[in-house]
Every structure is written in C-alpha cells, then in structure tokens.
Design a protein around this motif. Sequence first.
Motif, PDB file in Angstrom:
ATOM      1  N   LEU A 109       0.830  -1.210   0.000  1.00  0.00           N
ATOM      2  CA  LEU A 109       0.000   0.000   0.000  1.00  0.00           C
ATOM      3  C   LEU A 109       0.864   1.260   0.000  1.00  0.00           C
ATOM      4  CD1 LEU A 109      -2.795  -1.106   2.515  1.00  0.00           C
ATOM      5  CD2 LEU A 109      -3.002  -0.819   0.031  1.00  0.00           C
ATOM      6  N   MET A 110       1.969   1.213   0.764  1.00  0.00           N
ATOM      7  CA  MET A 110       2.891   2.353   0.737  1.00  0.00           C
ATOM      8  C   MET A 110       3.523   2.513  -0.643  1.00  0.00           C
ATOM      9  SD  MET A 110       4.885   2.337   4.392  1.00  0.00           S
ATOM     10  CE  MET A 110       4.063   2.848   5.896  1.00  0.00           C
ATOM     11  N   GLN A 111       3.809   1.366  -1.294  1.00  0.00           N
ATOM     12  CA  GLN A 111       4.402   1.413  -2.636  1.00  0.00           C
ATOM     13  C   GLN A 111       3.453   2.113  -3.612  1.00  0.00           C
ATOM     14  OE1 GLN A 111       7.432  -0.494  -3.258  1.00  0.00           O
ATOM     15  NE2 GLN A 111       7.583   0.450  -5.266  1.00  0.00           N
ATOM     16  N   LEU A 112       2.156   1.872  -3.436  1.00  0.00           N
ATOM     17  CA  LEU A 112       1.171   2.491  -4.325  1.00  0.00           C
ATOM     18  C   LEU A 112       1.092   4.000  -4.143  1.00  0.00           C
ATOM     19  CD1 LEU A 112      -1.740  -0.136  -4.062  1.00  0.00           C
ATOM     20  CD2 LEU A 112      -0.185   0.240  -5.997  1.00  0.00           C
ATOM     21  N   GLN A 113       1.553   4.506  -2.989  1.00  0.00           N
ATOM     22  CA  GLN A 113       1.515   5.948  -2.741  1.00  0.00           C
ATOM     23  C   GLN A 113       2.679   6.694  -3.392  1.00  0.00           C
ATOM     24  OE1 GLN A 113       0.708   7.180   1.353  1.00  0.00           O
ATOM     25  NE2 GLN A 113       0.063   5.070   1.819  1.00  0.00           N
TER      26      GLN A 113
ATOM     27  N   ARG B 155       6.681  15.493  -3.289  1.00  0.00           N
ATOM     28  CA  ARG B 155       7.892  16.009  -2.642  1.00  0.00           C
ATOM     29  C   ARG B 155       8.923  14.909  -2.489  1.00  0.00           C
ATOM     30  NH1 ARG B 155       5.869  18.761   2.737  1.00  0.00           N
ATOM     31  NH2 ARG B 155       8.140  18.949   2.959  1.00  0.00           N
ATOM     32  N   LEU B 156      10.172  15.238  -2.655  1.00  0.00           N
ATOM     33  CA  LEU B 156      11.275  14.281  -2.522  1.00  0.00           C
ATOM     34  C   LEU B 156      11.335  13.705  -1.114  1.00  0.00           C
ATOM     35  CD1 LEU B 156      13.771  12.933  -3.733  1.00  0.00           C
ATOM     36  CD2 LEU B 156      15.104  14.948  -3.054  1.00  0.00           C
ATOM     37  N   GLU B 157      11.082  14.573  -0.140  1.00  0.00           N
ATOM     38  CA  GLU B 157      11.138  14.130   1.260  1.00  0.00           C
ATOM     39  C   GLU B 157      10.095  13.058   1.526  1.00  0.00           C
ATOM     40  OE1 GLU B 157      10.865  15.965   5.794  1.00  0.00           O
ATOM     41  OE2 GLU B 157      10.560  17.266   4.048  1.00  0.00           O
ATOM     42  N   THR B 158       8.904  13.239   0.969  1.00  0.00           N
ATOM     43  CA  THR B 158       7.832  12.253   1.156  1.00  0.00           C
ATOM     44  C   THR B 158       8.212  10.929   0.523  1.00  0.00           C
ATOM     45  OG1 THR B 158       6.172  14.004   1.162  1.00  0.00           O
ATOM     46  CG2 THR B 158       5.398  11.765   0.743  1.00  0.00           C
ATOM     47  N   ARG B 159       8.764  10.982  -0.694  1.00  0.00           N
ATOM     48  CA  ARG B 159       9.173   9.748  -1.369  1.00  0.00           C
ATOM     49  C   ARG B 159      10.255   9.018  -0.579  1.00  0.00           C
ATOM     50  NH1 ARG B 159       7.876   8.818  -6.562  1.00  0.00           N
ATOM     51  NH2 ARG B 159       9.836   7.684  -6.856  1.00  0.00           N
ATOM     52  N   GLN B 160      11.183   9.803  -0.024  1.00  0.00           N
ATOM     53  CA  GLN B 160      12.273   9.179   0.745  1.00  0.00           C
ATOM     54  C   GLN B 160      11.741   8.479   1.991  1.00  0.00           C
ATOM     55  OE1 GLN B 160      15.477   8.998  -0.277  1.00  0.00           O
ATOM     56  NE2 GLN B 160      15.678   7.594   1.464  1.00  0.00           N
TER      57      GLN B 160
ATOM     58  N   LEU C 261       8.707   7.270   2.398  1.00  0.00           N
ATOM     59  CA  LEU C 261       7.971   6.083   1.948  1.00  0.00           C
ATOM     60  C   LEU C 261       8.928   4.938   1.613  1.00  0.00           C
ATOM     61  CD1 LEU C 261       5.201   7.651  -0.318  1.00  0.00           C
ATOM     62  CD2 LEU C 261       4.815   6.240   1.714  1.00  0.00           C
ATOM     63  N   LEU C 262       9.974   5.230   0.840  1.00  0.00           N
ATOM     64  CA  LEU C 262      10.923   4.188   0.440  1.00  0.00           C
ATOM     65  C   LEU C 262      11.636   3.586   1.649  1.00  0.00           C
ATOM     66  CD1 LEU C 262      12.448   5.851  -2.755  1.00  0.00           C
ATOM     67  CD2 LEU C 262      11.039   3.783  -2.666  1.00  0.00           C
ATOM     68  N   THR C 263      12.035   4.468   2.576  1.00  0.00           N
ATOM     69  CA  THR C 263      12.719   3.975   3.780  1.00  0.00           C
ATOM     70  C   THR C 263      11.833   3.037   4.588  1.00  0.00           C
ATOM     71  OG1 THR C 263      14.061   5.979   3.914  1.00  0.00           O
ATOM     72  CG2 THR C 263      13.848   4.666   5.921  1.00  0.00           C
ATOM     73  N   ASN C 264      10.596   3.425   4.772  1.00  0.00           N
ATOM     74  CA  ASN C 264       9.691   2.626   5.589  1.00  0.00           C
ATOM     75  C   ASN C 264       9.216   1.362   4.879  1.00  0.00           C
ATOM     76  OD1 ASN C 264       9.177   4.067   8.244  1.00  0.00           O
ATOM     77  ND2 ASN C 264       8.944   5.736   6.791  1.00  0.00           N
ATOM     78  N   ILE C 265       9.095   1.415   3.561  1.00  0.00           N
ATOM     79  CA  ILE C 265       8.777   0.191   2.809  1.00  0.00           C
ATOM     80  C   ILE C 265       9.883  -0.850   3.032  1.00  0.00           C
ATOM     81  CG2 ILE C 265       8.632  -0.772   0.478  1.00  0.00           C
ATOM     82  CD1 ILE C 265       7.164   1.831  -0.331  1.00  0.00           C
ATOM     83  N   HIS C 266      11.116  -0.383   2.955  1.00  0.00           N
ATOM     84  CA  HIS C 266      12.253  -1.285   3.162  1.00  0.00           C
ATOM     85  C   HIS C 266      12.251  -1.850   4.587  1.00  0.00           C
ATOM     86  CE1 HIS C 266      16.285  -2.899   3.004  1.00  0.00           C
ATOM     87  NE2 HIS C 266      16.606  -2.181   4.080  1.00  0.00           N
ATOM     88  N   ARG C 267      12.004  -0.990   5.560  1.00  0.00           N
ATOM     89  CA  ARG C 267      12.021  -1.442   6.952  1.00  0.00           C
ATOM     90  C   ARG C 267      10.900  -2.445   7.238  1.00  0.00           C
ATOM     91  NH1 ARG C 267      13.230   4.209  10.256  1.00  0.00           N
ATOM     92  NH2 ARG C 267      15.427   4.396   9.626  1.00  0.00           N
ATOM     93  N   ILE C 268       9.716  -2.178   6.696  1.00  0.00           N
ATOM     94  CA  ILE C 268       8.585  -3.083   6.933  1.00  0.00           C
ATOM     95  C   ILE C 268       8.848  -4.444   6.305  1.00  0.00           C
ATOM     96  CG2 ILE C 268       6.147  -3.487   6.363  1.00  0.00           C
ATOM     97  CD1 ILE C 268       5.746  -0.443   6.696  1.00  0.00           C
TER      98      ILE C 268
ATOM     99  N   VAL D  47       5.312  -0.132  12.598  1.00  0.00           N
ATOM    100  CA  VAL D  47       4.563   0.163  11.377  1.00  0.00           C
ATOM    101  C   VAL D  47       3.589   1.308  11.620  1.00  0.00           C
ATOM    102  CG1 VAL D  47       2.826  -0.729   9.773  1.00  0.00           C
ATOM    103  CG2 VAL D  47       4.810  -2.124  10.374  1.00  0.00           C
ATOM    104  N   GLY D  48       2.903   1.272  12.763  1.00  0.00           N
ATOM    105  CA  GLY D  48       1.966   2.340  13.092  1.00  0.00           C
ATOM    106  C   GLY D  48       2.668   3.680  13.159  1.00  0.00           C
ATOM    107  N   TYR D  49       3.837   3.699  13.757  1.00  0.00           N
ATOM    108  CA  TYR D  49       4.597   4.946  13.849  1.00  0.00           C
ATOM    109  C   TYR D  49       4.995   5.442  12.464  1.00  0.00           C
ATOM    110  CZ  TYR D  49       8.682   7.937  14.449  1.00  0.00           C
ATOM    111  OH  TYR D  49       9.583   8.951  14.362  1.00  0.00           O
ATOM    112  N   ARG D  50       5.432   4.527  11.602  1.00  0.00           N
ATOM    113  CA  ARG D  50       5.902   4.946  10.275  1.00  0.00           C
ATOM    114  C   ARG D  50       4.759   5.428   9.398  1.00  0.00           C
ATOM    115  NH1 ARG D  50       9.174   0.293  11.554  1.00  0.00           N
ATOM    116  NH2 ARG D  50      11.271   1.046  12.009  1.00  0.00           N
ATOM    117  N   ILE D  51       3.601   4.754   9.524  1.00  0.00           N
ATOM    118  CA  ILE D  51       2.436   5.231   8.759  1.00  0.00           C
ATOM    119  C   ILE D  51       2.052   6.637   9.207  1.00  0.00           C
ATOM    120  CG2 ILE D  51      -0.030   4.867   8.371  1.00  0.00           C
ATOM    121  CD1 ILE D  51       0.529   1.869   8.418  1.00  0.00           C
ATOM    122  N   ALA D  52       2.077   6.854  10.530  1.00  0.00           N
ATOM    123  CA  ALA D  52       1.760   8.184  11.041  1.00  0.00           C
ATOM    124  C   ALA D  52       2.775   9.213  10.553  1.00  0.00           C
ATOM    125  CB  ALA D  52       1.731   8.153  12.563  1.00  0.00           C
ATOM    126  N   LEU D  53       4.042   8.800  10.480  1.00  0.00           N
ATOM    127  CA  LEU D  53       5.089   9.690   9.999  1.00  0.00           C
ATOM    128  C   LEU D  53       4.868  10.087   8.550  1.00  0.00           C
ATOM    129  CD1 LEU D  53       7.790  11.151  10.478  1.00  0.00           C
ATOM    130  CD2 LEU D  53       8.951   9.024   9.841  1.00  0.00           C
TER     131      LEU D  53
END
Length: 281
Positions: free
Chosen positions: A223-227, A233-238, A240-247, A267-273
């Motif tokens: 789901l994060m990948q779909l976003q 923004r570059l910051e948002t993409r970064q 998302l990519l970081t948290n996709i990898h961590r999850i 995961v809850g923290y990263r989604i909120a972030l």
Amino acid sequence: MTTWAPPDDDLCALLTSIGQQLGVVLENATLFEDTTRRAALSTDLGRLSLAISAQLDSTRVLDLLCEESLGIFDVQGAYLWLTDGDSLVGAAACGRGAEHFKGHRIARSDTSLLPARALSDWRPHAVNKVQYSAVLPDDFIALTGAQAVLAVPLLKADVPVGTLLLVNTVHPDAFAEGFAEQVGVFGVQAALAIENARLVSSAAIVREMHHRIKNNLQTVAMLMQLQLPDADRLETRQVLLTNIHRIRSKAASATGRSDFIRTVRGVGYRIALVSSVQSEP
C-alpha cells in the motif's frame, strides 16, 4: 468286614510329599499365568504407545487412547478427562454415553471422586461393584452403566495431564487385586503422547500466525508502494521508500509474539510519519 487302619508313617510321608509338590505346581502355574498376562499387557501397551506416538493431531491421540484401551484392558468404555485449571474436563470417550461425555466436569479438589483421587495420589485406583460406592457421580454411572472401574492418572514428570477411566459394564468384579499397579506406566506413556501432540499443534498455530503476520506486513508495504507515484515532494518519497524497506525487513525477521508487537508498533509509527509528511504544506 474290613476294618480301617491308620496309614503308616511311610504312607503319611509320601502323601505329605505329594501334597507339597502339588502346592508348588499350583503356585508355579499361577506365577506363569501372571507372568504371561503381564507380558501380553506389556506387548499391547508397547503397541499402543507406538501408535499414539506416531500421531501428531491431539484430538486423534485422545480418541485413539480411548478406542485402543477397550481391547487392551477388556473393558466396554474408556473416558478421558484433561486438566483445566482446578477442574478435570471430559475430552474424549469411547463406549456407552460417549456422545454426552465431552465437557463433563469434576473438581480436582474433590478427591472423594475416583478420577480426582487417582490424579491426586499419582497412582491408579480400581473399584469393583462401583454402583454400591460413592466414588463416581450418580449421573456418570447412569450414563455409562459402569459395574467396575479403573482410574489411571496421566502424568508427565511432575505435571498432571488428566485421568483415563476404564469402565467394565459386564463384570462387577472385573479388576483383580494388583492389576491397577500394572497399568501405571501406561498413564505416563499416554501423558507424553498427549503433551507431544499439544506441542506440535501449538507449533503449527505459531507457524500459521507468523505466515499471516508476514502477509499483512507485505500488504502494508504494498500500500505504501502504491503511494509513491502520488508523492510530489522528494522528502515524502524518501520517507515512503525507507519505511517500505524497513517493513519488508521486519516481515522477513519477525518470528515471535514480542517481535510482532514491536513490528506493529513500528509500522503504526511509520504510517503516522508518512501521513504527517504528506500533510505538510
């Protein structure tokens, strides 16, 4: 008319010797019969032990114990309670009233009842003419038609697992003195088989939970990948990519309940972030 004359000393000695020899023969025959019976019982118990040890399904182990006990002990009913806190709860049965036995409860503290007493004493107990005693509830005797019973405690080391009650509905004096002691080892073998099957079932449940956890985490990552295409923004993409990898890394490594809880919180923290970054102007 002949008169009776007492036997002479030689005849008395001969008769005494014959009587003693007959006594020895009878005693040896009894010992041989008992040894043969013990050997047959040991063979049957060994066969049953192999059969139940080969089973990994806990329900099948309980059913098999009851079914095979009928032939081995020449009884018409077998009823198995398992410990559940302070109670013994009917778990499996074979014989009259078996369909109504599951869920039958006995307080473990009520040692006036035979299943609880055998477990408390850590040894088998046999009671003949059981209908004239008070060692079983009246409703159980009515349900099973019990005439004589043998209670076998199921013990694994110092852990009480349950009680198997063997019921003879034909012969009120079915269980000879000393027979109860011969089946004590059977209770240990049965308890080990039950506990092993429980462990296998628990392990299967844990594996299934782990599999579902991994699938759920992979779904969150997807789901994060779909976003990503919508992240301007570059910051948002970064983020998302970081948290996709961590999850995905967590999904591959989370193996236990504590790992799962930590992963879910992370995961809850990263989604909120990610949400907070996306909502920034």
